[in-house]
Design an enzyme around this catalytic site. Sequence first.
Site, short mmCIF file in Angstrom:
data_model
loop_
_atom_site.label_atom_id
_atom_site.label_comp_id
_atom_site.label_asym_id
_atom_site.label_seq_id
_atom_site.Cartn_x
_atom_site.Cartn_y
_atom_site.Cartn_z
N SER A 116 35.31 -74.60 82.43
CA SER A 116 34.80 -73.31 81.97
C SER A 116 34.99 -72.21 83.01
O SER A 116 34.98 -72.48 84.22
CB SER A 116 33.30 -73.47 81.70
OG SER A 116 32.70 -72.21 81.54
N TYR A 140 25.05 -74.89 84.33
CA TYR A 140 26.19 -75.30 83.50
C TYR A 140 27.49 -75.20 84.31
O TYR A 140 28.29 -76.14 84.36
CB TYR A 140 26.26 -74.42 82.25
CG TYR A 140 27.55 -74.58 81.49
CD1 TYR A 140 27.88 -75.80 80.92
CD2 TYR A 140 28.44 -73.51 81.35
CE1 TYR A 140 29.08 -75.96 80.24
CE2 TYR A 140 29.63 -73.66 80.67
CZ TYR A 140 29.95 -74.88 80.12
OH TYR A 140 31.14 -75.04 79.46
N LYS A 144 30.19 -78.23 85.69
CA LYS A 144 31.64 -78.29 85.45
C LYS A 144 32.40 -78.36 86.78
O LYS A 144 33.43 -79.01 86.88
CB LYS A 144 32.09 -77.08 84.63
CG LYS A 144 31.61 -77.11 83.19
CD LYS A 144 32.29 -78.23 82.42
CE LYS A 144 31.78 -78.37 81.00
NZ LYS A 144 32.43 -79.48 80.27
#
Length: 326
Positions: A116, A140, A144
């Site tokens: 991402s 988040y 990643k």
Amino acid sequence: MKLCVTGGAGYIGSVVAQMLIDEGHDVCILDNLSTGHKSALPEGTRLVKGDIRDDASLDDALDDGVEAVLHFAALSIVEDSVAHPLTYFDNNVGGTLSILKAMNRLGIKRFVVSSSAAVYGAPNALPIEETAPRRPTNPYGHSKLCVETMLEASKRAWDLRYVSLRYFNAGGSTEKHGEHHDPESHLIPIVLDVAAGRRKAFDVFGDDYDTPDGTCIRDYIHIHDLATAHVLALGAMEKRNFSGVLNLGSEEGFSVLEVIETAERVTGTTIARIIGERRAGDPPGLLASSRRAEEVLGWKKSHSSLEEIIQSAHEWRTRNPDGYPD
Ligand code: UDP
């Protein structure tokens, strides 16, 4: 090729799985159906209903000559990750770790994974190149980044070949597949819900950012173009021995207000909006350079104008007003 797609009942995974089937691959989907939809599963796939952190499910899905894994099963809501960081690390980092351990055990050495733009945090310069500093601003993005660290170490230690695709903002629909999250948190489906009268007004999360109209800028990429890059990534690992990270974006940025205005043109409606507070963890501007993906994969975007993205999402939603039935 015999392939395993984790998260193949989800928004991006289902489109990629469908494309792989259409290209003649043999696809097994591993999905716990926690956020995915049974009716999004492409015909002709075998479903193993199970969790990526469960060894028995992994053994079942990866058995029998699987040559590569395409990994989509992850939690991906920034705000949710701020509230529940450990859940995100457990699913996204712990889950990927389980898959890699199983692959290592079974001798599977090809891996394509959803990463991402969130790994970059708030970038110093736009468009963002893959070499830009990685400074996630939310759990988040950190999850990643941890995944990418595991992949690079695995490449050195046990010859794993991987392609980590850093998505910017995925949008749009194909004939069969569209975006349906419950609850929905993404800009385009919510804007279309307001246009269709399913919601009263759209909440703009802040208009006091340092951007031309004060709202956040994002780079929107059509789900079809995104999916194509995964198919090409399989080829790049085989033919060019490529491993590494690649941005996937359209190289064009649009503000939240510009997305609303485009949706008004596409749907022929007026979309009521309310200017609200900023959302936790949102960087002001994200815009990809996708030059490297073009060079390495021979990838070319063909559907990623903002109009086409919104038009296709609108058409799918008109055909499926309640989204997927299950
Ligand atoms: N956004 C918004 N209101 C909403 C949902 C999203 O203003 O109800 C904004 C959000 O702050 C961000 C952009 O739209 O600037 C895209 O958000 P989305 O959740 O679709 O994707 P993200 O960029 O978080 O991956």
